[in-house]
Motif scaffolding. Sequence first.
Motif, short mmCIF file in Angstrom:
data_model
loop_
_atom_site.label_atom_id
_atom_site.label_comp_id
_atom_site.label_asym_id
_atom_site.label_seq_id
_atom_site.Cartn_x
_atom_site.Cartn_y
_atom_site.Cartn_z
N CYS A 65 -12.31 -1.35 3.09
CA CYS A 65 -11.46 -2.48 3.51
C CYS A 65 -10.24 -2.47 2.60
N SER A 66 -9.04 -2.55 3.19
CA SER A 66 -7.82 -2.47 2.36
C SER A 66 -7.71 -3.65 1.40
N LEU A 67 -8.24 -4.80 1.78
CA LEU A 67 -8.19 -5.95 0.87
C LEU A 67 -9.09 -5.72 -0.34
N CYS A 95 -4.42 -7.14 4.42
CA CYS A 95 -5.25 -6.44 5.40
C CYS A 95 -4.36 -5.50 6.17
N TYR A 109 -16.56 -7.72 14.83
CA TYR A 109 -15.66 -6.62 15.17
C TYR A 109 -16.39 -5.38 15.69
N ASN A 151 -13.89 -10.57 0.98
CA ASN A 151 -13.42 -9.19 1.16
C ASN A 151 -13.03 -8.58 -0.19
N VAL A 194 -4.70 -4.19 8.90
CA VAL A 194 -4.71 -4.46 10.35
C VAL A 194 -3.84 -5.69 10.65
N HIS A 205 -12.02 0.97 9.36
CA HIS A 205 -13.27 0.81 8.59
C HIS A 205 -14.39 0.28 9.48
N GLU A 211 -5.64 -13.80 8.09
CA GLU A 211 -5.12 -12.66 7.32
C GLU A 211 -3.77 -12.21 7.86
N CYS A 213 -9.10 -1.62 13.20
CA CYS A 213 -9.60 -1.51 11.82
C CYS A 213 -10.39 -0.20 11.71
FE1 SF4 Z 1 -10.65 -5.24 5.86
FE2 SF4 Z 1 -10.64 -4.21 8.33
FE3 SF4 Z 1 -11.12 -6.84 7.98
FE4 SF4 Z 1 -8.69 -5.82 7.53
S1 SF4 Z 1 -9.78 -5.90 9.50
S2 SF4 Z 1 -9.77 -7.28 6.23
S3 SF4 Z 1 -9.15 -3.79 6.70
S4 SF4 Z 1 -12.39 -5.14 7.26
#
Ligand code: SF4
Length: 350
Positions: free
Chosen positions: A113-115, A220, A52, A141, A222, A309, A248, A307
């Motif tokens: 990370c929201s998870l 997640c 990412y 995660n 996102v 993060h 996810e 995302c």
């Molecule tokens: Fe976590 Fe970002 Fe991955 Fe979603 S996209 S699982 S918030 S790191």
Amino acid sequence: MQSVTEQELYEQMRVKLERVVPEFELRYKAELAFKINKLKGDRNAIILGHNYMEPALYNSIPDYTGDSLELCRKAAQTDADIIVFCGVRFMAETAKILNPDKTVLIPSPRAGCSLAESITAADVRALKERFPGVPVVSYVNTYADVKAESDYCCTSGNAAKVVEAIGGDRVIFLPDEYLASNVAKETGKRIIFPSKTPRSAAKAEESELDYQIIGWKGRCEVHEKFTVEDIANIRRQFPDTVVLAHPECSPEVVAASDFSGSTAAMIRYVREVKAGRYLLLTECSMGDNIAAANPDREMLRLCTVRCPHMNEITLEDTLSALEETRYVVTVPEETRVRALRAVERMLAIG
Ligand code: SF4
Ligand code: 13P
């Protein structure tokens, strides 16, 4: 010691990225990347870059790029003194769990990370009390203290494989509601999400149910935003589009897609399967990275969903990380040793 000059690095980046990154930005970022690569050699460091990462960073400084599973494996194999993790905190923590004697750095302390935030070690202990003897699988995660309470770890690249390898009647699978539901579907297992009702009432309710996976309602921030409607809109406009969704995403979105897999699996799919267009339902930067690597492929993406993060990680902060040895990732030793068992069991399964 790096073998390319700054101008050569800029040229390499330009050839790959001129369709996705403006020229002035590339010049500026090549200068930063050159400094980072020099420092990396001087300090015997390696840089791991998650799929990412933004295109200029992704295509200039990492020694290895990949999904969470691939980067875990690389972290387990390195003999560098310093690991700089261009990804989010749970990933850098996993590298530290595997490398207690190395310095692990993350360029931003805000890359959460929201998870990982959706569950605590106390939540896992409460579930274990409620479902005694049931093995716990935690998605990578999660933070180290949650992994320490778990029997196995997994990533999106091997979640179904880990659940199947455990066998047995039941498994607790945490914390992603959608990944758990997608794994349940893939493995033909029934899933419940236990209510937070008092223990005695919940026990009666649970004993009557026929289930094999016990999930948790983390999401997640996102991937939960993609909808079946998004897919229908794209298919209406571009009927030759192949839709790829990260697991996810909700089971409905995955069912409406043509392929679902980890970030690395999506990259492989685009490389190997020829289609008119591809729509990626995942962090938008990855679409740029795939477009750069496959100039003959037409990528569509929904870039309103990002995302925050992963986007914390920049070339500027990566340079500061190496210059100032910041931000050092630590995991208390007792937690690390327990978390390591879960990570190693996952790596042994594959
Ligand atoms: Fe976590 Fe970002 Fe991955 Fe979603 S996209 S699982 S918030 S790191
Ligand atoms: P991958 O393991 O598929 O790279 O996914 C990590 C992640 O955080 C996806 O949002």
